[in-house]
Scaffold this active site. Structure first.
Site, PDB file in Angstrom:
ATOM      1  N   LEU A 227     -10.085 -24.358 -54.075  1.00 38.90           N
ATOM      2  CA  LEU A 227     -10.231 -25.494 -54.989  1.00 38.90           C
ATOM      3  C   LEU A 227      -9.048 -25.562 -55.948  1.00 38.90           C
ATOM      4  CD1 LEU A 227     -14.003 -24.994 -55.905  1.00 38.90           C
ATOM      5  CD2 LEU A 227     -13.065 -26.738 -54.365  1.00 38.90           C
ATOM      6  N   GLY A 228      -8.491 -24.415 -56.260  1.00 41.95           N
ATOM      7  CA  GLY A 228      -7.355 -24.341 -57.167  1.00 41.95           C
ATOM      8  C   GLY A 228      -6.654 -23.004 -57.002  1.00 41.95           C
ATOM      9  N   GLY A 230      -3.864 -20.151 -58.840  1.00 39.06           N
ATOM     10  CA  GLY A 230      -3.196 -19.698 -60.050  1.00 39.06           C
ATOM     11  C   GLY A 230      -2.160 -18.644 -59.736  1.00 39.06           C
ATOM     12  N   GLY A 233      -4.278 -15.481 -58.149  1.00 37.99           N
ATOM     13  CA  GLY A 233      -5.360 -15.669 -57.210  1.00 37.99           C
ATOM     14  C   GLY A 233      -5.719 -17.120 -57.045  1.00 37.99           C
ATOM     15  N   VAL A 235      -9.390 -20.070 -56.653  1.00 44.22           N
ATOM     16  CA  VAL A 235     -10.825 -20.328 -56.761  1.00 44.22           C
ATOM     17  C   VAL A 235     -11.280 -21.047 -55.489  1.00 44.22           C
ATOM     18  CG1 VAL A 235     -12.652 -21.449 -58.070  1.00 44.22           C
ATOM     19  CG2 VAL A 235     -10.665 -20.511 -59.264  1.00 44.22           C
ATOM     20  N   LYS A 250     -13.934 -16.843 -57.622  1.00 48.60           N
ATOM     21  CA  LYS A 250     -12.536 -16.618 -58.013  1.00 48.60           C
ATOM     22  C   LYS A 250     -12.089 -15.282 -57.448  1.00 48.60           C
ATOM     23  CE  LYS A 250      -9.185 -17.268 -61.568  1.00 48.60           C
ATOM     24  NZ  LYS A 250      -8.902 -18.049 -62.770  1.00 48.60           N
ATOM     25  N   ASP A 345      -7.014 -17.596 -73.210  1.00 48.29           N
ATOM     26  CA  ASP A 345      -6.357 -18.457 -72.222  1.00 48.29           C
ATOM     27  C   ASP A 345      -7.028 -19.835 -72.164  1.00 48.29           C
ATOM     28  OD1 ASP A 345      -4.447 -19.092 -70.319  1.00 48.29           O
ATOM     29  OD2 ASP A 345      -5.650 -18.357 -68.640  1.00 48.29           O
TER      30      ASP A 345
END
Length: 495
Positions: A227-228, A230, A233, A235, A250, A345
């Site tokens: 889904l996303g 970073g 890592g 998600v 995640k 964050d």
């Protein structure tokens, strides 16, 4: 267990000073009074000259666009001509230098000797090395061997390599750092096309004996596409097998070798975060690790992030939409601060919506994750390889006082988030030719009404105060900010 970094100043005005680092930290060198090493009388030192980041036993320097450069072993890094702008220099703008044991840093009259000590454990069998035995047990490469393994080395008995890649099996000791021990996945395997953190996790689980052999974690299945993504890592969408409930999974990959001591610290801190329950924070259902991969299973928020919501509406949100979102997010953050936790964050990507139109409940995500991952040392050099978007929402003191970030720092990040929601811009200008950390340290905070004069004055006053450079000039907690924000909404509603 992670080792130490020792700086000894052997030349210049601060000669004789010794600094010891045994956890992830930063050290700022320059003329500015906020620098850890402040040298206002040395004309060859820039205001913010270099940033040293330590993640013991590793250390790295980032030259912050200095005028005269930073010397390591008499090799110059960075620097530019007297009248040359940062974007005009032919040299690398903000060079990063990985330090080795015995290196010497020189800036102006100051000379710093660098010592990197390996983890206090035998590099062959992993057993702890007592402080009193370190000298006797030190190997030439900076690691240690216990007396039993030392005897085997002297007799020529073959010993195992300290670090091997858990996926491809190659010797990865040089890449991981000779002074690091534990589980590791090499850089090639992490970056190889088509091999994402999910695939590595599933592969490691297979080695560990996943219950039914299907791609998943315990009672959860995990989708192929993220889904996303970073810095450390990604998600993924997951499904709880027993009732088909959708979850977010995640998966994080450590950038360094993972020893059992640091693994226990990380999992213990994440377990503590699971106990926090509030309607405006994302619930955690489970977590775990295998090898150098870690995972967290949380509630899936189908509305995505407020970053995504703003993109779908032209890059920013009207006050009528942004205000209810911010009030809910501040309510969740107030609860977090009340429990003695600092997020570290906060940004639009970490504030999620349970409904696709932004009208449903708002939830803060990644609670404590950033701090725990950094504290365990898994994030590598985060000030230099920062996660996407993080510097845009980072207060100055998160660089200058890395290990003592307080709720007031979350206030800055939340103010920057609201600023971005309303204007589509950021409190500072991140110009080409400047390192992100250079802007965080010295960039001007632009008043929000300079971005959009239509923002009501009372609301602008609250936002600008939350973004004060000095922590004491801000609202001190999320509860304080929420109260001021709610009061400012009164006159805003009446025009």
């Amino acid at each position: 267990m992670s080792g130490r970094v020792i700086l000894e100043i052997v030349g210049g005005a601060m000669s004789g000073r010794r600094l010891f680092f045994d956890e992830h930290d930063t050290y700022l060198f320059g003329r500015d009074p906020a620098c850890h090493a402040c040298l206002p009388d040395d004309g060859r030192v820039s205001r913010h000259h270099f940033l040293l980041e330590v993640n013991p036993p590793d250390a790295r320097i980032l030259d912050l666009g200095s005028r005269n450069g930073t010397f390591v072993n008499d090799v110059k890094y960075g620097g530019r001509g007297q009248d040359e702008a940062a974007e005009e220099t032919a040299a690398p703008l903000n060079p990063e230098i990985d330090l080795k044991n015995g290196d010497r840093i020189r800036v102006g009259d100051t000379v710093i000797a660098v010592s990197l000590e390996g983890a206090g454990a035998c590099s062959e069998c992993g057993c702890p090395i007592a402080d009193g035995d370190r000298v006797k047990c030190t190997r030439p490469d900076g690691t240690f061997f216990c007396f039993n393994c030392g005897a085997r080395i002297l007799t020529g008995t073959k010993t195992k390599e300290a670090v091997r890649c858990a996926r491809c099996g190659k010797d990865a000791a040089d890449e991981a750092g000779v002074a690091r021990l534990g589980d590791y996945v090499c850089r090639c395997c992490r970056e190889e096309a088509g091999i994402g953190p999910r695939d590595i996790l599933v592969g490691l689980l297979g080695v560990a004996g996943d219950e039914d052999g299907t791609p998943g974690i315990g009672g959860y299945e995990i989708e192929k596409d993220p889904l996303g993504v970073g810095s450390f890592g990604a998600v993924y969408l997951g499904r709880r097998r027993k009732d088909d409930v959708q979850v977010a999974i995640k998966v994080l990959l450590s950038q360094v070798a993972v020893d059992e001591h640091s693994r226990r610290i990380f999992l213990r801190e994440i377990s503590a975060m699971k106990e926090l329950r509030h309607g405006n924070i994302v619930s955690c259902f489970g977590h775990g690790s295998v090898g150098s991969a870690f995972y967290l299973i949380t509630k899936f928020c189908e509305g995505g992030s407020i970053e995504g919501l703003a993109k779908r509406t032209g890059g920013k949100l009207p006050l009528s939409v942004a205000a209810p979102i911010m009030l809910q997010a501040l309510e969740g953050l107030s609860y977090i601060h009340g429990k003695g936790v600092v997020h570290r964050d906060l940004k639009p990507a970490n504030i999620l919506l349970t409904g696709s139109d932004g009208s449903d409940r708002v939830k803060i995500a990644d609670l404590g994750l950033s701090r725990s991952f950094q504290k365990a040392g898994y994030s590598g050099m985060t000030m230099m390889g920062v996660a996407r978007g993080t510097p845009l929402f980072m207060p100055r003191e998160q660089v200058t006082d890395f290990n003592n970030v307080r709720p007031v720092s979350d206030v800055w990040s939340m103010g920057a988030t609201f600023y971005n929601m309303l204007t589509g811009a950021f409190p500072r200008e991140f110009d080409r030719g400047q390192a992100a950390m250079e802007v965080v340290l010295g960039g001007r905070i632009i008043p929000v009404r300079e971005r959009d004069a239509g923002i009501p004055r009372e609301m602008a006053r609250v936002i600008d105060k939350s973004l004060s450079t000095k922590p004491d000039d801000r609202y001190q907690t999320a509860a304080d900010l929420r109260k001021a924000f709610k009061e400012a909404l009164g006159p805003c509603r009446t025009g």
